[in-house]
Design an enzyme around this catalytic site. Structure first.
Site, PDB file in Angstrom:
ATOM      1  N   ARG A   1     -10.076   0.667   8.211  1.00 39.33           N
ATOM      2  CA  ARG A   1      -9.654  -0.692   8.566  1.00 39.33           C
ATOM      3  C   ARG A   1     -10.738  -1.460   9.291  1.00 39.33           C
ATOM      4  O   ARG A   1     -10.540  -2.628   9.633  1.00 39.33           O
ATOM      5  CB  ARG A   1      -8.452  -0.603   9.489  1.00 39.33           C
ATOM      6  CG  ARG A   1      -7.131  -0.882   8.819  1.00 39.33           C
ATOM      7  CD  ARG A   1      -6.067  -0.542   9.830  1.00 39.33           C
ATOM      8  NE  ARG A   1      -4.901  -1.335   9.709  1.00 39.33           N
ATOM      9  CZ  ARG A   1      -3.777  -0.881   9.157  1.00 39.33           C
ATOM     10  NH1 ARG A   1      -3.709   0.308   8.632  1.00 39.33           N
ATOM     11  NH2 ARG A   1      -2.721  -1.659   9.148  1.00 39.33           N
TER      12      ARG A   1
ATOM     13  N   ARG B   1      11.961  -5.323   5.129  1.00 39.51           N
ATOM     14  CA  ARG B   1      11.702  -3.895   4.879  1.00 39.51           C
ATOM     15  C   ARG B   1      12.563  -2.974   5.755  1.00 39.51           C
ATOM     16  O   ARG B   1      12.791  -3.236   6.926  1.00 39.51           O
ATOM     17  CB  ARG B   1      10.228  -3.621   5.169  1.00 39.51           C
ATOM     18  CG  ARG B   1       9.879  -2.163   5.174  1.00 39.51           C
ATOM     19  CD  ARG B   1       8.405  -1.934   5.192  1.00 39.51           C
ATOM     20  NE  ARG B   1       7.740  -2.539   6.331  1.00 39.51           N
ATOM     21  CZ  ARG B   1       6.431  -2.525   6.481  1.00 39.51           C
ATOM     22  NH1 ARG B   1       5.665  -1.993   5.567  1.00 39.51           N
ATOM     23  NH2 ARG B   1       5.883  -3.084   7.529  1.00 39.51           N
TER      24      ARG B   1
ATOM     25  N   ARG C   1      -0.828  -8.728  13.311  1.00 36.44           N
ATOM     26  CA  ARG C   1      -1.326  -7.740  12.349  1.00 36.44           C
ATOM     27  C   ARG C   1      -2.106  -8.431  11.219  1.00 36.44           C
ATOM     28  O   ARG C   1      -3.125  -7.930  10.756  1.00 36.44           O
ATOM     29  CB  ARG C   1      -0.160  -6.925  11.777  1.00 36.44           C
ATOM     30  CG  ARG C   1       0.376  -5.922  12.799  1.00 36.44           C
ATOM     31  CD  ARG C   1       1.744  -5.389  12.423  1.00 36.44           C
ATOM     32  NE  ARG C   1       1.796  -4.771  11.125  1.00 36.44           N
ATOM     33  CZ  ARG C   1       2.929  -4.565  10.447  1.00 36.44           C
ATOM     34  NH1 ARG C   1       4.098  -4.937  10.961  1.00 36.44           N
ATOM     35  NH2 ARG C   1       2.898  -3.987   9.277  1.00 36.44           N
TER      36      ARG C   1
ATOM     37  N   LYS D   1       0.843  -1.212   0.000  1.00 36.47           N
ATOM     38  CA  LYS D   1       0.000   0.000   0.000  1.00 36.47           C
ATOM     39  C   LYS D   1       0.875   1.258   0.000  1.00 36.47           C
ATOM     40  O   LYS D   1       0.667   2.168  -0.800  1.00 36.47           O
ATOM     41  CB  LYS D   1      -0.929   0.017   1.229  1.00 36.47           C
ATOM     42  CG  LYS D   1      -1.841  -1.200   1.349  1.00 36.47           C
ATOM     43  CD  LYS D   1      -2.760  -1.118   2.542  1.00 36.47           C
ATOM     44  CE  LYS D   1      -2.064  -1.167   3.889  1.00 36.47           C
ATOM     45  NZ  LYS D   1      -1.367  -2.440   4.166  1.00 36.47           N
TER      46      LYS D   1
ATOM     47  N   ARG E   1      14.354   0.071  10.899  1.00 36.36           N
ATOM     48  CA  ARG E   1      13.322  -0.952  10.708  1.00 36.36           C
ATOM     49  C   ARG E   1      12.222  -0.709  11.731  1.00 36.36           C
ATOM     50  O   ARG E   1      12.505  -0.269  12.840  1.00 36.36           O
ATOM     51  CB  ARG E   1      13.932  -2.357  10.880  1.00 36.36           C
ATOM     52  CG  ARG E   1      14.860  -2.676   9.704  1.00 36.36           C
ATOM     53  CD  ARG E   1      15.518  -4.036   9.794  1.00 36.36           C
ATOM     54  NE  ARG E   1      16.598  -4.110   8.816  1.00 36.36           N
ATOM     55  CZ  ARG E   1      16.513  -4.727   7.628  1.00 36.36           C
ATOM     56  NH1 ARG E   1      15.415  -5.373   7.294  1.00 36.36           N
ATOM     57  NH2 ARG E   1      17.533  -4.711   6.793  1.00 36.36           N
TER      58      ARG E   1
HETATM   59  P1  AP5 Z   1       4.835  -1.615   1.874  1.00 34.76           P
HETATM   60  O1  AP5 Z   1       4.523  -0.770   0.682  1.00 34.76           O
HETATM   61  O2  AP5 Z   1       5.562  -0.987   3.012  1.00 34.76           O
HETATM   62  O3  AP5 Z   1       3.518  -2.359   2.377  1.00 34.76           O
HETATM   63  P2  AP5 Z   1       2.260  -1.803   3.173  1.00 34.76           P
HETATM   64  O4  AP5 Z   1       1.052  -2.482   2.611  1.00 34.76           O
HETATM   65  O5  AP5 Z   1       2.261  -0.299   3.177  1.00 34.76           O
HETATM   66  O6  AP5 Z   1       2.606  -2.414   4.576  1.00 34.76           O
HETATM   67  P3  AP5 Z   1       2.483  -1.835   6.055  1.00 34.76           P
HETATM   68  O7  AP5 Z   1       3.187  -2.812   6.920  1.00 34.76           O
HETATM   69  O8  AP5 Z   1       2.910  -0.405   6.121  1.00 34.76           O
HETATM   70  O9  AP5 Z   1       0.952  -1.935   6.269  1.00 34.76           O
HETATM   71  P4  AP5 Z   1       0.215  -2.017   7.592  1.00 34.76           P
HETATM   72  O10 AP5 Z   1      -1.160  -1.882   7.076  1.00 34.76           O
HETATM   73  O11 AP5 Z   1       0.444  -3.171   8.463  1.00 34.76           O
HETATM   74  O12 AP5 Z   1       0.881  -0.827   8.428  1.00 34.76           O
HETATM   75  P5  AP5 Z   1       0.361   0.610   8.844  1.00 34.76           P
HETATM   76  O13 AP5 Z   1       1.529   1.484   8.906  1.00 34.76           O
HETATM   77  O14 AP5 Z   1      -0.828   1.017   8.029  1.00 34.76           O
HETATM   78  O15 AP5 Z   1       5.652  -2.890   1.347  1.00 34.76           O
HETATM   79  C1  AP5 Z   1       6.235  -3.819   2.241  1.00 34.76           C
HETATM   80  C2  AP5 Z   1       7.637  -4.239   1.726  1.00 34.76           C
HETATM   81  O16 AP5 Z   1       7.476  -5.000   0.537  1.00 34.76           O
HETATM   82  C3  AP5 Z   1       8.526  -3.039   1.357  1.00 34.76           C
HETATM   83  O17 AP5 Z   1       9.852  -3.338   1.725  1.00 34.76           O
HETATM   84  C4  AP5 Z   1       8.404  -2.921  -0.178  1.00 34.76           C
HETATM   85  O18 AP5 Z   1       9.600  -2.439  -0.773  1.00 34.76           O
HETATM   86  C5  AP5 Z   1       8.135  -4.376  -0.577  1.00 34.76           C
HETATM   87  N1  AP5 Z   1       7.197  -4.464  -1.697  1.00 34.76           N
HETATM   88  C6  AP5 Z   1       6.115  -3.686  -1.955  1.00 34.76           C
HETATM   89  N2  AP5 Z   1       5.475  -4.088  -3.061  1.00 34.76           N
HETATM   90  C7  AP5 Z   1       6.174  -5.161  -3.524  1.00 34.76           C
HETATM   91  C8  AP5 Z   1       6.025  -6.033  -4.656  1.00 34.76           C
HETATM   92  N3  AP5 Z   1       5.019  -5.880  -5.534  1.00 34.76           N
HETATM   93  N4  AP5 Z   1       6.937  -7.038  -4.811  1.00 34.76           N
HETATM   94  C9  AP5 Z   1       7.956  -7.204  -3.926  1.00 34.76           C
HETATM   95  N5  AP5 Z   1       8.167  -6.396  -2.852  1.00 34.76           N
HETATM   96  C10 AP5 Z   1       7.271  -5.401  -2.649  1.00 34.76           C
HETATM   97  O19 AP5 Z   1      -0.191   0.314  10.315  1.00 34.76           O
HETATM   98  C11 AP5 Z   1       0.659   0.029  11.403  1.00 34.76           C
HETATM   99  C12 AP5 Z   1      -0.155  -0.037  12.685  1.00 34.76           C
HETATM  100  O20 AP5 Z   1      -0.785   1.249  12.939  1.00 34.76           O
HETATM  101  C13 AP5 Z   1      -1.323  -1.029  12.693  1.00 34.76           C
HETATM  102  O21 AP5 Z   1      -0.908  -2.338  13.045  1.00 34.76           O
HETATM  103  C14 AP5 Z   1      -2.253  -0.391  13.755  1.00 34.76           C
HETATM  104  O22 AP5 Z   1      -1.787  -0.647  15.063  1.00 34.76           O
HETATM  105  C15 AP5 Z   1      -2.086   1.097  13.486  1.00 34.76           C
HETATM  106  N6  AP5 Z   1      -3.071   1.634  12.504  1.00 34.76           N
HETATM  107  C16 AP5 Z   1      -2.770   2.215  11.302  1.00 34.76           C
HETATM  108  N7  AP5 Z   1      -3.894   2.580  10.675  1.00 34.76           N
HETATM  109  C17 AP5 Z   1      -4.940   2.230  11.471  1.00 34.76           C
HETATM  110  C18 AP5 Z   1      -6.353   2.315  11.350  1.00 34.76           C
HETATM  111  N8  AP5 Z   1      -6.932   2.844  10.251  1.00 34.76           N
HETATM  112  N9  AP5 Z   1      -7.107   1.813  12.351  1.00 34.76           N
HETATM  113  C19 AP5 Z   1      -6.536   1.268  13.478  1.00 34.76           C
HETATM  114  N10 AP5 Z   1      -5.216   1.145  13.643  1.00 34.76           N
HETATM  115  C20 AP5 Z   1      -4.402   1.624  12.651  1.00 34.76           C
END
Ligand code: AP5
Length: 219
Positions: free
Chosen positions: A88, A127, A172, A13, A160
């Site tokens: 979410r 990552r 997660r 994402k 990281r």
């Molecule tokens: P990346 O692009 O970083 O993936 P992502 O989907 O953004 O992953 P996140 O871990 O950031 O998502 P998340 O939803 O768990 O975390 P968030 O910060 O929202 O890609 C991952 C890796 O793969 C990278 O190294 C990239 O280079 C590689 N990659 C990408 N595409 C690729 C491909 N096609 N092929 C190969 N490699 C690839 O949330 C974190 C925490 O915040 C949650 O657990 C929760 O506690 C809280 N939170 C956030 N939003 C909310 C909400 N709306 N409600 C409640 N709690 C929330």
């Protein structure tokens, strides 16, 4: 154009939001980034959410809805935005509908990035990001062109995420399947959902996302 990128942790994402932002001049609204900034700043919000995030659980809906509501109200969002990590839960999705209706805005597309759980774990564990500008990289899939130097800003320090440990990733993923995946039928019923094979390379996924944005979706 207002978009949602939906998918499990590590689906890409953030990676695709960054590319869309550059291509279309949209604002990227990542609730994860906003929460991590609050934790790093040691603010009241940061203190409230730190342990929840470290456990891999979702932050309470009221906190998130208030945070995103304030952000969407800022003038830069009027030209269009990409929601990355929000909504979410069904409660968040309903709150977003209300928020957009109040502002006379609409949701153009919800793009689901579909990736196998096993691949997600590999992606998350490899990552890292630039400490100075936040640009994201991966040990295998997206290395900086010059080892140890950020392609974007030339920074040489990387970090990281605290919630990228194996046991937290499992929590997660469970939270995604239990609380977020039910949003897929919610948006399908509104005729705005499109699904992309997120297992393909970053460039191929970007191409498929672009194609979806240019297509009419069936309702
Ligand atoms: P990346 O692009 O970083 O993936 P992502 O989907 O953004 O992953 P996140 O871990 O950031 O998502 P998340 O939803 O768990 O975390 P968030 O910060 O929202 O890609 C991952 C890796 O793969 C990278 O190294 C990239 O280079 C590689 N990659 C990408 N595409 C690729 C491909 N096609 N092929 C190969 N490699 C690839 O949330 C974190 C925490 O915040 C949650 O657990 C929760 O506690 C809280 N939170 C956030 N939003 C909310 C909400 N709306 N409600 C409640 N709690 C929330």
């Amino acid at each position: 154009m207002n978009l949602i990128l939906l998918g499990p942790p590590g689906a890409g994402k953030g990676t695709q939001a960054q590319l869309l932002k550059d291509r279309h001049g949209l604002v990227q609204l990542s609730t994860g980034d906003m929460l991590r900034a609050a934790v790093a700043a040691g603010s009241e919000l940061g203190r409230q959410v730190k342990s929840i995030m470290e456990a891999g659980a979702l932050v309470p809906d009221d906190i998130i809805i208030r945070m995103i509501g304030e952000r969407i109200a800022q003038p830069d969002c009027a030209a269009g935005f990409i929601l990355d990590g929000f909504p979410r839960t069904t409660v968040q999705a309903e709150a977003l509908d209300k928020l957009l209706a109040e502002k006379g805005m609409k949701l153009d597309r919800v793009i689901e990035l579909e990736v196998d759980d096993a691949a997600l774990v590999a992606r998350i564990s490899g990552r890292f990001s630039c400490t100075a500008c936040g640009a994201g990289y991966h040990d295998s899939y997206k290395k900086p062109a010059k080892p140890g130097v950020c392609d974007v800003c030339g920074g040489t320090k990387f970090n990281r995420r605290d919630d990228d440990k194996a046991e937290t990733v499992k929590a997660r993923l469970e939270a995604y399947h239990r609380q977020t995946a039910p949003l897929l039928p919610y948006y399908k019923a509104r005729g705005v959902l499109g699904t992309v094979d997120g297992m393909a390379s970053i460039e191929k996924v970007a191409g498929a996302v672009e194609k979806l944005l240019n297509s009419g979706l069936s309702s």
